[in-house]
Design an enzyme around this catalytic site. Structure first.
Site, PDB file in Angstrom:
ATOM      1  N   ASN A   1       0.817  -1.228   0.000  1.00  0.00           N
ATOM      2  CA  ASN A   1       0.000   0.000   0.000  1.00  0.00           C
ATOM      3  C   ASN A   1       0.846   1.271   0.000  1.00  0.00           C
ATOM      4  OD1 ASN A   1      -2.063  -1.837   0.145  1.00  0.00           O
ATOM      5  ND2 ASN A   1      -3.003  -1.003   1.986  1.00  0.00           N
TER       6      ASN A   1
ATOM      7  N   ARG B   1      -2.810 -14.201  -0.916  1.00  0.00           N
ATOM      8  CA  ARG B   1      -4.016 -14.357  -0.126  1.00  0.00           C
ATOM      9  C   ARG B   1      -4.883 -15.468  -0.725  1.00  0.00           C
ATOM     10  NH1 ARG B   1      -5.835  -8.112   0.199  1.00  0.00           N
ATOM     11  NH2 ARG B   1      -5.085  -8.210  -1.946  1.00  0.00           N
TER      12      ARG B   1
END
Length: 408
Positions: free
Chosen positions: A152, A282
């Protein structure tokens, strides 16, 4: 022959006639001693990571006060509190210097920063967590994740901001310079021997140890290293090391471009740090070719002046793959009823986020790690909450035409 290959790839991208569970996401494994046995450089890397992790935890434990400290509130817009597009004068302002002070206060002992935290509020207090959302369950049970990360836009944004403040400061800004140099050293420490970077450092385990192109994390690091060449406030020796790290990173990018049937194609989101084999992240992120991350890598490679033949070959192959996998006359439409792929003649080019390494067809993951060949077959939460289709390839195709004209 090339035309036949491209046409075959395009044919494979038509909407599926019937949906099915076609596999499962296998999560990436952490980097361990077993993987790096008889590899001195890698063994030294693991030892350094563990030493920095221990030092981070020890420093935090030593700060812990007897009372409570204010909790940090997570903010997905925290990155906006460190704007990088203001005038040079603004970075000399009191407002900008306050942000820089907050950044310095939240730098970890290892030299990095966490993510999703506003940098325009109060300075970090002794014993306050580095990461928003962390809590203490018991005196010796402290949450410890994402303490230093490139996810991020973290760490690279803090460093770019500090550099702007240092360059605009009317008087010596030693604290900001020292923080920048520590952050740059953190990046150099975090780089794997083969040129890649993990998502989290010191190493956290799991998919966080994988070499991460996801959301342009590694591209952001390499861009920062490129900018360091023009930062006169950085010592010459450190600038030289940053330039060397950049070259190793480019080598890693080239080495990780996936070959299928002997042909270069595109890139995955993340890779095993030692074998450079694509791996899952993920639960819903498979080991597949990724159009968004490949676009970011291609845009970076096209910015390299006087590219080596290997760089030019990587660009040509990546652009050919984007052309072959583009979806035409389709839009990814969001509505209160949910997201769906809709036919629309003349729509801008569209790309599936993931393309299977085996079939060459779009693939979609769900929270339970199942893989599907139809986005409508995954849960509504994942279907509406992830960028399964992107348009970033169009920017690459436009930039490629300009890049091609500049080549001898």
């Amino acid at each position: 022959m090339v035309k036949q290959v491209l046409m075959a790839a395009m044919a494979a991208l038509v909407l599926p006639a019937s949906a099915a569970v076609i596999g499962h996401v296998v999560p990436a494994a952490p980097l361990t001693e077993v993987q790096v046995a008889n590899r001195p450089e890698w063994q030294a890397y693991l030892a350094r990571s563990r030493a920095l992790m221990a030092a981070d935890k020890a420093a935090f434990k030593a700060e812990r006060p007897s009372g409570t400290v204010p909790a940090l509130v997570a903010s997905s817009s925290g990155i906006k509190t460190m704007p990088l597009n203001r005038s040079a004068d603004w970075y000399a302002s009191v407002e900008a210097r306050h942000v820089a002070d907050v950044i310095v206060s939240f730098q970890t002992p290892a030299g990095g920063w966490s993510k999703n935290t506003a940098r325009d509020g109060a300075l970090r207090q002794q014993g306050q967590f580095y990461v928003a959302g962390h809590a203490v369950a018991a005196p010796d049970d402290v949450s410890w994740g994402w303490v230093g990360t490139f996810d991020n836009d973290a760490t690279t944004t803090e460093l770019h901001f500090l550099a702007r403040v240092v360059q605009a400061a009317p008087e010596p800004a030693q604290a900001y310079r020292a923080s920048f140099e520590r952050g740059l050293q953190y990046i150099l420490d975090a780089q794997y021997p083969n040129g890649g970077w993990p998502q989290v450092y010191p190493l956290q385990g799991g998919y966080h140890d994988a070499i991460t192109y996801n959301d342009d994390a590694m591209v952001d690091i390499v861009k920062l290293l490129s900018a360091v060449a023009d930062f006169s406030f950085v010592p010459a020796e450190l600038r030289s090391r940053a330039a060397e790290a950049r070259q190793r990173a480019i080598g890693c990018i080239l080495a990780s471009q996936v070959r299928i049937d002997g042909r270069l194609t595109a890139w995955a989101q993340q890779y095993d740090p030692v074998s450079l084999r694509p791996v899952g992240a993920r639960n819903f992120e498979p080991d597949a070719l990724s159009s968004a991350e490949s676009s970011g890598l291609l845009m970076f490679l096209m910015q390299i002046e006087q590219p080596a033949p290997q760089v030019a070959a990587a660009i040509e192959a990546g652009v050919a793959w984007l052309r072959a996998t583009a979806l035409r006359d389709l839009v990814w439409q969001h509505s209160p009823q949910g997201s769906a792929l809709i036919r629309q003649p003349g729509a801008p080019l569209l790309w599936s986020r993931y393309t299977s390494l085996e079939s060459g067809k779009p693939v979609f993951g769900d929270r339970d790690r199942t893989l599907h060949d139809d986005v409508q077959e995954i849960s509504a939460e994942r279907r509406d909450g992830y960028a399964w289709y992107v348009t970033s390839g169009q920017k690459v195709l436009s930039a490629y035409n300009r890049w091609k004209q500049r080549q001898p």
